[in-house]
Every structure is written in C-alpha cells, then in structure tokens.
Design a protein around this motif. Structure first.
Motif, PDB file in Angstrom:
ATOM      1  N   ALA A 306       2.408  -7.646   1.834  1.00  0.00           N
ATOM      2  CA  ALA A 306       3.866  -7.725   1.769  1.00  0.00           C
ATOM      3  C   ALA A 306       4.339  -7.808   0.321  1.00  0.00           C
ATOM      4  CB  ALA A 306       4.369  -8.923   2.565  1.00  0.00           C
ATOM      5  N   ALA A 307       3.580  -8.584  -0.515  1.00  0.00           N
ATOM      6  CA  ALA A 307       3.943  -8.693  -1.927  1.00  0.00           C
ATOM      7  C   ALA A 307       3.795  -7.355  -2.640  1.00  0.00           C
ATOM      8  CB  ALA A 307       3.106  -9.763  -2.612  1.00  0.00           C
ATOM      9  N   SER A 308       2.764  -6.582  -2.304  1.00  0.00           N
ATOM     10  CA  SER A 308       2.576  -5.271  -2.944  1.00  0.00           C
ATOM     11  C   SER A 308       3.699  -4.316  -2.533  1.00  0.00           C
ATOM     12  CB  SER A 308       1.206  -4.700  -2.582  1.00  0.00           C
ATOM     13  OG  SER A 308       1.132  -4.427  -1.187  1.00  0.00           O
ATOM     14  N   VAL A 309       4.106  -4.388  -1.243  1.00  0.00           N
ATOM     15  CA  VAL A 309       5.217  -3.528  -0.804  1.00  0.00           C
ATOM     16  C   VAL A 309       6.512  -3.924  -1.514  1.00  0.00           C
ATOM     17  CG1 VAL A 309       6.650  -2.924   1.175  1.00  0.00           C
ATOM     18  CG2 VAL A 309       4.149  -3.033   1.422  1.00  0.00           C
ATOM     19  N   ARG A 310       6.731  -5.247  -1.639  1.00  0.00           N
ATOM     20  CA  ARG A 310       7.944  -5.710  -2.330  1.00  0.00           C
ATOM     21  C   ARG A 310       7.916  -5.297  -3.793  1.00  0.00           C
ATOM     22  NH1 ARG A 310      12.200  -8.998  -2.402  1.00  0.00           N
ATOM     23  NH2 ARG A 310      12.555 -10.328  -4.212  1.00  0.00           N
ATOM     24  N   MET A 311       6.711  -5.400  -4.406  1.00  0.00           N
ATOM     25  CA  MET A 311       6.591  -4.985  -5.801  1.00  0.00           C
ATOM     26  C   MET A 311       6.893  -3.497  -5.965  1.00  0.00           C
ATOM     27  SD  MET A 311       6.051  -6.149  -8.793  1.00  0.00           S
ATOM     28  CE  MET A 311       5.627  -5.602 -10.444  1.00  0.00           C
ATOM     29  N   ALA A 312       6.445  -2.690  -5.043  1.00  0.00           N
ATOM     30  CA  ALA A 312       6.725  -1.253  -5.091  1.00  0.00           C
ATOM     31  C   ALA A 312       8.225  -0.994  -4.939  1.00  0.00           C
ATOM     32  CB  ALA A 312       5.942  -0.532  -3.997  1.00  0.00           C
TER      33      ALA A 312
END
Length: 483
Positions: A306-312
């Motif tokens: 979820a953090a990687s998606v938010r970062m993207a």
C-alpha cells in the motif's frame, strides 16, 4: 475662429494692451467732445444774449414811438451776422412790429402761445424784453441756427480721432517693444520645457534674467529640472541594478528549472523502478510465500504494498503539478459539457457504488488548454465523487453562469464537506482536511487545480459546511489571450 484661450501669450498681451489703450483713448475723446460741445453752446448762448441786449437797448425808443422804419433799420444790422436765422420785434401788447426780412421764410411766432426757448431741434431761440427805464415797452425774439456749432464739433471730432489714432499707433509700437519684457522670459521658459520633453535631456536649463517674479519662476523651474535629473539618474541606476538582479535571478531560475527537469526525469525513471520492484516482489512474496506468513507478516506485507502504491501516486501527482506549471498552453474552444460527461463516465467505470445522480448543464463552452482543464475537472469531479461515497446516493451538479466576460462554473456535491476555518490550506500542496483512513489521496490535486486555473487567468473558490457537501466555483475568461 479659435477662442482667445488658444492665442499665444505675446498676442494676448498685445491685444489686452491695445484694447485697454483704445478704450481709454475713446473715453477721453468722447469726454473732450462732450465738454467742447457744451462749452461752445454756452458761448453761442452768451453771444446771442449780448446781441439781443444791444438790439433791445437801441430799439426801446423806437418801440415807444412805434417807429417801424427805425426798428427795421436797427434789426437790419443783424444781416452781417450769418448765424441769425430769424429776428422779430413786438410792442408792449405783444403785437408784431417788424422782422428781419429775407433770413427765414417762416413767419414770426405769435406770443399768445407758449414758445419753446433755448436749444430746440437745430436752432437756438431767445425772447428778451425791451425796457426803457423800469418799464417794458416790447419784446425781441431771436432765432439762431446751429450749423456753425455742428461744423465746429465735426472738426473737433476729426481732430480728436486723428490725435487718438496717432497716440494709438505710438502705443502699438511701444506695446510691441514692451510686451517682450513680460512674454520673452515666459516664451523662453516654454520653449525650454518643450525641448526637455521632446529630447528627454534634463541637463537643459532655462536662461534667467532679473530677480522679479519671472526670474524667480525661471530659477524654480531650473531647480525642479535639476531635481528631476537627479531622480532620473537614480532611476536609471536602479533600473540597471534591477536588470542585473533580474538577469542573475533568471540565470538562477533557468538553472533551477534544469535541475527540476533533471529531478522530474529522475523521479519518473530512477524512483519508479525501485517502486515497481517493491510492488512486484511484494506481490510475488504474497503469492508464493503467503502460506508461510502469519497474520502479522501478511499485515506488514500489505502495508508495504500500500505504501509503494501511495508513493507511486505521490510521484505521479508531483510530476503533474510540475508539468502544468512549465508546459506551454494551446488555447482553443472546448465543449466543457462533453468533457465533464466523459470524466463522469470514467468515474462510474471505476466505482458505481453508491448510485450516483449527476446533473451537467448542457452547452457549456470555455476557452483554454484542453489537457490542463481536463486535469482540473478530473480532480474536482473526483473529489466530489470520493467525498460523497459514504452517502446513500451521490448527487453532483455542475452548472455555469455568464458574468460579463467571465464564465463561472460551479461543481456542487452532497458529500461530507469540510470546515471553512481551514479554507486557506485547501489549495496548498500536501495539506489534507481528512485523514487517509477516512479518504485516500495525495493532497496534491487541488494545488494542481489552483495552478492550472491561475495560468488561465481565472480564479477558484470554495464554500462548504461539515456534513452538507461542498461547492467549488471556477471562473474563467470567456475569450482572450492566455499564456
């Protein structure tokens, strides 16, 4: 003919001088003619009284003896006086005795009726009693024409006109000479001001002569030009310094833009690759090793993904925010109603729960860059869609009104709304009025909207009440040059 206010100064001075001089000479001549006419009348009246007195004294005895021959002889002496028009002699009973023959065809007047004496029309009339001792023995009537008086007055008038004209010519000559004393410095000052205004040369000074008011005016003018020259030099120095500062700032800004472009390239390429790796390996770990992880491990893995998606998403938002501030604009007419329907169709494809009731006013037209304005209304409609997702039914209304040369587009929803105390933070990047657990998002969307609207020379405002939805109003020029 142009009004006197458009005349040159020396013409005005000359005209005023001549006007006053002519008026003064005319008044003096008129006064002299009036006085001369009155004095000559008095002289004529006095002469006739003397003549009448002599005739009365000589004819007294003849009247007593009613000697007409003697009376006729006495009054015949008046033939040598060419001003006498009529002479008549009456006895004690006011009966006509004799008259001067051949001077006037008119008969002698009757004394039974009242005679008008003195200056009457073009004659002077005189009625004098003839006395012998203390007894009145008859009357003498004289009438004199005024041709001599009129001739004298005409001659006097021409003499006065001649003298007045000579004086006026002399005054014209003197006025032409003397008006330069007043108009010369003023005209020189005016010409100096015109040269300064035309050439923008503040080193020019007006010549000053004398210490009177005109001299003080010239000195004050030169001091004012000196002050303007010093201020102009300071302005030029400030402009040069400002240009150097602007050049330096422009160079720094160009370097910052190049660094920003390099950063954008790094973000879009270098940072995306590790994020894709994190997301990919996280997905592989969940699929291949999920059964070896307990609930805590699975929760950690879910948070990593979820953090990687938010970062993207943050990277995408930053790139869009950077791009809308730098990319060139291509303005043309846009069917905004059609664009909004396309955006709402995309939102329905993503999520159609709860059911939505969307009202879009038909026929809305704006002028601008279609790519940027699509980003604006994707964010605004996306927010309306997102923040009304907890209602039983979404209600979104889009309408437009024309306010002169500006079109005002309002987007209203029935979502959760926000507290107006935080309105100043609404369009600032990374500021969010709701927690990520309530509603997802990056906090960059409205900041991007604000920049795009500013680039279109428009404005955006919002009003809301917690629990009663929100309203965003975008105002854009109907037409015009937008860069």
């Amino acid at each position: 003919m142009r009004g006197w206010r458009y005349w040159r100064l020396k013409t005005k001075l000359l005209f005023l001088t001549l006007f006053v001089s002519t008026l003064g000479i005319a008044l003096v001549c008129a006064s002299l003619i009036f006085v001369e006419n009155r004095n000559y009348k008095k002289q004529l009246e006095s002469e006739l009284h003397v003549i009448a007195g002599i005739l009365a004294e000589q004819s007294a005895a003849a009247l007593v003896f009613e000697d007409n021959v003697q009376l006729t002889s006495i009054i015949s002496s008046l033939e040598r006086i060419n001003t006498i028009r009529q002479a008549c002699v009456y006895n004690e009973q006011d009966n006509f005795m004799t008259s001067l023959v051949g001077i006037d065809e008119q008969p002698c007047p009757s004394l039974d009726q009242r005679l008008e004496l003195g200056f009457v029309d073009d004659v002077y009339r005189l009625l004098m009693p003839v006395s012998l001792g203390n007894e009145t023995v008859g009357r003498l009537f004289l009438s004199s024409h005024l041709e001599v008086l009129r001739g004298h007055i005409r001659t006097f008038v021409w003499v006065a006109i001649g003298i007045g004209s000579t004086i006026l010519l002399a005054l014209v000559f003197l006025a032409l000479r003397l008006q330069r004393i007043v108009s010369g410095p003023i005209l020189t000052l005016s010409e100096t001001a015109e040269r300064i205004a035309m050439n923008h040369d503040y080193s020019i000074r007006a010549p000053v002569s004398g210490t009177d008011e005109l001299g003080r005016l010239g000195n004050t003018f030169n001091e004012m030009i000196g002050t303007i020259q010093q201020q102009n030099l300071r302005i030029l120095e400030s402009r040069d310094n400002l240009e150097r500062v602007v050049d330096a700032r422009t160079s720094e800004l160009s370097m910052a833009n190049r660094e920003l472009e390099a950063f954008s390239y790094s973000v879009s390429h270098d940072l995306r690759q590790p994020l894709r790796a994190i997301e990919g390996f996280g997905q592989a770990l969940e699929e291949d090793c999920g059964e070896h992880l307990n609930d805590v491990g699975k929760d950690y893995l879910r948070r990593i993904r979820a953090a990687s998606v938010r970062m993207a998403s943050l990277i995408d938002g930053l790139l869009i925010l950077s791009r809308v501030s730098r990319q060139s604009m291509e303005n043309h007419s846009i069917d905004l109603s059609q664009m909004l329907r396309e955006i709402t169709d995309e939102l329905k494809d993503i999520s159609d729960h709860p059911p939505a009731e969307i009202h879009i006013q038909p026929g809305m037209q704006v002028v601008g860059d279609s790519r940027m304005l699509r980003i604006v209304f994707q964010n605004l409609l996306g927010n309306a869609w997102k923040y009304s997702s907890k209602e039983k039914k979404r209600v979104i209304e889009v309408s437009a009104t024309l306010e002169g040369s500006v079109i005002a587009i309002e987007i209203r929803d029935n979502g959760v709304g926000f507290d107006m105390r935080y309105i100043d933070k609404l369009f600032v990047a990374f500021n969010r009025l709701h927690t990520p657990s309530e509603f997802g998002g990056t906090g960059i969307g409205l900041a991007t909207v604000y920049r795009v609207i500013r680039r279109h020379h428009g404005t955006i405002s919002a009003t809301s009440e917690v629990g009663k939805g929100a309203s965003f109003v975008v105002k854009l020029p109907v037409s015009g040059d937008q860069r």
